[in-house]
Design a protein around this motif. Sequence first.
Motif, PDB file in Angstrom:
ATOM      1  N   THR A 111       0.831  -1.201   0.000  1.00 53.63           N
ATOM      2  CA  THR A 111       0.000   0.000   0.000  1.00 53.63           C
ATOM      3  C   THR A 111       0.867   1.252   0.000  1.00 53.63           C
ATOM      4  O   THR A 111       0.633   2.191  -0.782  1.00 53.63           O
ATOM      5  N   SER A 114       2.653   1.567  -3.439  1.00 56.52           N
ATOM      6  CA  SER A 114       1.851   1.862  -4.624  1.00 56.52           C
ATOM      7  C   SER A 114       1.556   3.350  -4.789  1.00 56.52           C
ATOM      8  O   SER A 114       1.183   3.793  -5.873  1.00 56.52           O
ATOM      9  N   TYR A 115       1.713   4.124  -3.730  1.00 56.69           N
ATOM     10  CA  TYR A 115       1.394   5.553  -3.814  1.00 56.69           C
ATOM     11  C   TYR A 115       2.273   6.239  -4.865  1.00 56.69           C
ATOM     12  O   TYR A 115       3.502   6.139  -4.816  1.00 56.69           O
ATOM     13  N   PHE A 122       5.446   8.248  -1.191  1.00 54.69           N
ATOM     14  CA  PHE A 122       4.628   8.585  -0.017  1.00 54.69           C
ATOM     15  C   PHE A 122       5.486   9.258   1.051  1.00 54.69           C
ATOM     16  O   PHE A 122       5.036  10.214   1.700  1.00 54.69           O
ATOM     17  N   ASP A 162      -5.889   9.286  -0.404  1.00 55.95           N
ATOM     18  CA  ASP A 162      -5.253   8.925  -1.674  1.00 55.95           C
ATOM     19  C   ASP A 162      -4.489   7.608  -1.551  1.00 55.95           C
ATOM     20  O   ASP A 162      -4.469   6.804  -2.485  1.00 55.95           O
ATOM     21  N   LEU A 163      -3.866   7.392  -0.401  1.00 50.78           N
ATOM     22  CA  LEU A 163      -3.061   6.189  -0.207  1.00 50.78           C
ATOM     23  C   LEU A 163      -3.907   4.927  -0.300  1.00 50.78           C
ATOM     24  O   LEU A 163      -3.551   3.983  -1.013  1.00 50.78           O
ATOM     25  N   GLU A 166      -6.375   4.497  -3.849  1.00 47.99           N
ATOM     26  CA  GLU A 166      -5.787   4.430  -5.188  1.00 47.99           C
ATOM     27  C   GLU A 166      -4.622   3.449  -5.207  1.00 47.99           C
ATOM     28  O   GLU A 166      -3.511   3.769  -5.629  1.00 47.99           O
TER      29      GLU A 166
END
Length: 483
Positions: A111, A114-115, A122, A162-163, A166
């Motif tokens: 997670t 992927s940001y 991130f 957003d984290l 998405e």
Amino acid sequence: MSEGSKGLISSYPGSRSTPARPVSLGSGFSRILCSIVLAAVCVAVAGTSATFAQEGPGGIVHRWQLDNGLDVVVIENHAAPLATVLFAVRGGADLQAQGEEGLAHLMEHLTFRSYGRRPGAFDVAVGELSGIKQGLTSIEVVSYFLVLPSDRTEKGIGLLGDLVREIDFGNDDIEEEQVVVLDELERRQTDPEVTLKRHVDRVLWGAAWHRRDVGGDSLSLAEMSGGRIADAYGRYYVPNNSALIVTGDVEPAAVHDAAVRHFGEWSRGRDVAGIRQLAPIEPLDRSRVLTVVGYVPDVTIRVAFRGPSYRTDPAATIAASVLLGLINETDSALQERLVATGLFHSLQGSTYPTGCVGQIEIVGKTSVELAPGAVETLLYELDRMDELTGVTQGHIRIAKRRREVEAAIAAEAASVLAPELAALWAGAGLDYYLTSFERANALGAEELKQFAREYISMQPIVIGVLGPDDAIAAVRSMFEGGS
């Protein structure tokens, strides 16, 4: 067992071979952070379910639920211009199927990765808010949180939105994060104490180990496919299985509005409770002994029990916290008999309740020479814990008061309160959080004795001993001689 360790797993030949009483399912957390309810005011906000604000020693607690099912919890504390913004999802190890050990933890890593579709993006975004970030995976909950200046709270809420909304990763991301997670595990496994705990826990949970193994191992992690991980995201990372928890120097109304802006359009998912029905965890049928040889200067004795559930026996989880706190008091009767006499260097008890089946641990350190006698004496004391030998009402009052003080201190640290509250939200519910001090204060000696009878005295256990060769040989001889 890991390479380089020698072990013995056997049935304990004493009176503990009788079956344990069935223990119901549940989930939870070891510390009880609660507040005495001083006031309750119902509120209603457009677009949310009606909820309340309640005052406690950690601050005023506000709660809403958005139309999509997302729980929003705010505890305001204006002592310092800092805020903790946390997103929690019920998707910890307890939801892992056989062969998925470590899945929830790997998902936490992916997670963050992927940001922005690039590693480290991130961290850059958090740095621009002058904040720090942390991810935590436990048995019942995965938490992502930021600690940042309170005037950047809304930006932090937006960043977490957003984290988690998405998420996008590929096979290369999985392979690289698998390496990172394995490196973490390998570093931890170089610690003999960690090795002992993992072995004890694995024996304690038996066939249900996959639901307690947060970290996983090289075999299970290597089998994680993109399809399996994407399926888990789709099942559990939905608003009606999640919470936004904000603590610190914040305005509740502003947090609510920010939650609606950044999470309100997120579509509700399927009811998670209907996706997978968890089978009951079978009770421990008999006690077992496990020994690990290590290059250590002293001997560690770890005794583990199946513990109470927040959902089916909440009163016992509170009694556990009081009794274990009582045990840990330096001038308690048990400490006087075992530590002050020199038999043990130290002795510490912990309780880890969950919504399913919890865990209780007693960990002591002793010398090589005294190890066999220390094991025997500790087991004798535990088998008679329900007698509360040497415990007075004064001791119980002090243990309750210390529990309140420790909780109040923890509540002042927003970065501590938010993740602990997330664990309680996932396993016990917020009503438990708001009433546990009241219930603890109502406990007396009889309630503590009843808890000890049901969960400690004469119950099946796992005994783990770590020490050098000669100490382990002496402990093995003691148990093997009694079989």
